[in-house]
Write a protein that holds these residues in place. Sequence first.
Motif, short mmCIF file in Angstrom:
data_model
loop_
_atom_site.label_atom_id
_atom_site.label_comp_id
_atom_site.label_asym_id
_atom_site.label_seq_id
_atom_site.Cartn_x
_atom_site.Cartn_y
_atom_site.Cartn_z
N PRO A 1 -62.60 43.14 -17.74
CA PRO A 1 -63.57 42.47 -16.86
C PRO A 1 -63.31 40.96 -16.82
N ALA A 2 -63.39 40.40 -15.61
CA ALA A 2 -63.10 38.97 -15.46
C ALA A 2 -64.12 38.14 -16.26
N GLU A 3 -63.60 37.16 -17.00
CA GLU A 3 -64.52 36.23 -17.66
C GLU A 3 -64.96 35.20 -16.63
N ARG A 4 -66.24 34.95 -16.60
CA ARG A 4 -66.74 34.14 -15.50
C ARG A 4 -67.96 33.36 -15.94
N ALA A 5 -67.97 32.06 -15.62
CA ALA A 5 -69.16 31.24 -15.94
C ALA A 5 -70.18 31.42 -14.82
N ARG A 6 -71.46 31.45 -15.17
CA ARG A 6 -72.48 31.59 -14.12
C ARG A 6 -72.53 30.31 -13.28
N LEU A 7 -72.80 30.51 -11.98
CA LEU A 7 -72.71 29.37 -11.06
C LEU A 7 -74.08 28.83 -10.63
N ALA A 8 -75.14 29.58 -10.94
CA ALA A 8 -76.46 29.20 -10.41
C ALA A 8 -76.83 27.76 -10.73
N GLY A 9 -76.51 27.31 -11.96
CA GLY A 9 -76.90 25.95 -12.35
C GLY A 9 -76.05 24.89 -11.67
N ARG A 10 -74.85 25.28 -11.21
CA ARG A 10 -73.90 24.29 -10.66
C ARG A 10 -74.07 24.04 -9.18
N SER A 11 -74.50 25.09 -8.48
CA SER A 11 -74.58 24.94 -7.02
C SER A 11 -75.75 25.78 -6.52
N PRO A 12 -76.44 25.29 -5.47
CA PRO A 12 -77.55 26.09 -4.94
C PRO A 12 -77.09 27.46 -4.44
N LEU A 13 -75.80 27.57 -4.10
CA LEU A 13 -75.31 28.85 -3.58
C LEU A 13 -74.86 29.79 -4.69
N GLY A 14 -74.76 29.24 -5.90
CA GLY A 14 -74.19 30.02 -7.01
C GLY A 14 -74.97 31.27 -7.33
N ALA A 15 -76.30 31.27 -7.05
CA ALA A 15 -77.12 32.42 -7.42
C ALA A 15 -76.65 33.69 -6.71
N VAL A 16 -76.19 33.56 -5.47
CA VAL A 16 -75.74 34.75 -4.73
C VAL A 16 -74.49 35.32 -5.40
N ALA A 17 -73.58 34.43 -5.77
CA ALA A 17 -72.36 34.89 -6.45
C ALA A 17 -72.72 35.54 -7.77
N ASP A 18 -73.67 34.95 -8.49
CA ASP A 18 -74.10 35.54 -9.77
C ASP A 18 -74.70 36.93 -9.56
N ALA A 19 -75.49 37.07 -8.49
CA ALA A 19 -76.14 38.37 -8.23
C ALA A 19 -75.08 39.44 -7.95
N LEU A 20 -74.04 39.05 -7.22
CA LEU A 20 -72.95 40.00 -6.94
C LEU A 20 -72.26 40.40 -8.24
N HIS A 21 -72.08 39.42 -9.09
CA HIS A 21 -71.44 39.70 -10.38
C HIS A 21 -72.31 40.68 -11.19
N ASP A 22 -73.63 40.50 -11.12
CA ASP A 22 -74.54 41.38 -11.86
C ASP A 22 -74.47 42.81 -11.31
N THR A 23 -74.40 42.94 -9.97
CA THR A 23 -74.29 44.27 -9.36
C THR A 23 -73.01 44.96 -9.85
N LEU A 24 -71.95 44.18 -9.87
CA LEU A 24 -70.66 44.71 -10.31
C LEU A 24 -70.73 45.15 -11.78
N THR A 25 -71.34 44.31 -12.59
CA THR A 25 -71.43 44.62 -14.03
C THR A 25 -72.26 45.89 -14.24
N GLU A 26 -73.31 46.01 -13.43
CA GLU A 26 -74.19 47.19 -13.54
C GLU A 26 -73.40 48.47 -13.22
N LEU A 27 -72.64 48.42 -12.13
CA LEU A 27 -71.85 49.60 -11.74
C LEU A 27 -70.80 49.91 -12.81
N ARG A 28 -70.13 48.86 -13.29
CA ARG A 28 -69.06 49.08 -14.27
C ARG A 28 -69.62 49.67 -15.57
N THR A 29 -70.75 49.11 -16.02
CA THR A 29 -71.32 49.57 -17.28
C THR A 29 -71.79 51.01 -17.16
N ASP A 30 -72.43 51.30 -16.03
CA ASP A 30 -72.94 52.65 -15.80
C ASP A 30 -71.77 53.64 -15.73
#
Length: 481
Positions: free
Chosen positions: A369-398
Amino acid sequence: MIAAFCESLDKFARANIDARRIDAAHKIEPSILHGLAELGVFGASIPEEYGGSELGLEGVCAVVTALARHDRSVATTVGLHLGLGTRGLVAFGSDALKERWLPDIASGKKLAAFATTEAGAGSDLAAIRTRGMEEDGALVVNGEKIYVTNGGLADVYTITASTPGLGGARRGHSLLLLERDDVGVKRGAEEDKLGLRGSSTNTMYFDDARIPLDRVIGVAGEGMTHLAHVLAWGRTAMAAGCIGSATAALEATVAHVAHRQQFGKTLDAFEVVQDQVSEMAATRFAMQAVVHAAATGPRLLSASTTAKILCSEGSWDITDMAIQLHGGSGYIEETGIALILRDARVTRIFEGANDVLRTHLGLLEATVPAERARLAGRSPLGAVADALHDTLTELRTDAARRFGIKLGRQQRILHRLGELALLRDSCDAVVELASAPDAPSNAMDLASRWLHVARLRSLAPISEFADASSPVLPFSGVAHA
Ligand SMILES: Cc1cc2nc3c(=O)[nH]c(=O)nc-3n(C[C@H](O)[C@H](O)[C@H](O)COP(=O)(O)OP(=O)(O)OC[C@H]3O[C@@H](n4cnc5c(N)ncnc54)[C@H](O)[C@@H]3O)c2cc1C
């Protein structure tokens, strides 16, 4: 330096390159290739000590983008030479090989090609049958390579062959350098293609071609590892070409909707048209972002795959919408958009068919799995990218919990994981590019729009893909339809 060089290419292309003429003639006039050679284009990826300008992958991408804006056949000819054709030699070749070939390659005196695909080995490269066998201190090469870009023009070929026993590897492959004039090397007729008609594509035959052992590029038996790097370079350069063609389609569309009048107003006065053109621009911005990330970032293998898929599909979507917004005139060759669409189609197939690559991305994400820093704190748009990452992590873990080590065989899930990884990486790249100090003034709007597109694409319910009991149309029924 890169920007100034690309400006000179743009100027040359405007004065000398006529895409429709090249398409009709099924070839590029030699004067164009000579002119480009004089500008130094063929040395863009070659180290300075061998006569090149060593612009790196970022520079190569800029060159291919600039050319593809004017003509995709020219961009493919040059891009193949700078990417797949020469990368093996530059990255892994011995000093002796480099000294012998790179100066002529850099000057454009010798053109390079790359031959891996075979009739029985397209997506499945492990099925390669071309062999290089050691015999009396030489390598004897036998086999056939199909769809070789630059095949009819090139002097130097990097080929992938099975080389059992060479370098001590019982089943290894190696990259080999062959010359057009080597005894036993022949080329077939030019292929007749849907698009990229000016780009040369041939079958190459190796019939007891005898080459010295020192023509192995890199480590004997390590060809597949070298190939992965070469393909990553090539895919990134190819993705950059898609930016050029998408730019041509977008620019033509912006001009067209600004002057074409229907229902008493110009097309760009309609909200639906505005949304469509905005989405074209946002897609092009995402394409620029992923190519930038691949060419300059630390994860070339996965980032180049993301760039290849996203840019080939993005340029197709943009060009398709360009034709739609041109109406009937878009379908007529004279407008030039139809040619862009024909040229664009192959980019979803060559250098790795997109669905095969998506599955590879998914497998990569499942295993490392790609190592990735969360972006929400860095940019107002980062939350969307973080949410996509969470969806991906959920599918992968499941999926990992349910299938364990058998996850590697769940192709539908890997394919979906690959799509989510691609969307997540595109969002990360877009946020990065939009936050750069030299970003264009509308970068945040473009990024925001792409994040919206990516979020919608990610919304297909996870359960639909992760649930083994989800309805799947029986394939036997389809086959007999
Ligand atoms: C114009 C042109 C130029 C080219 N230039 C070069 C070159 O310079 N050098 C070179 O070596 N090659 C070159 N190629 C070859 C190109 O890279 C291959 O065509 C490509 O990798 C696909 O292989 P294939 O055509 O055998 O398709 P196949 O492997 O037969 O696949 C056909 C389709 O089946 C599907 N598919 C296959 N496997 C899977 C899977 N595991 N999962 C899901 N779907 C799957 C995909 O939709 C795929 O598009 C070129 C091809 C063209 C058309």
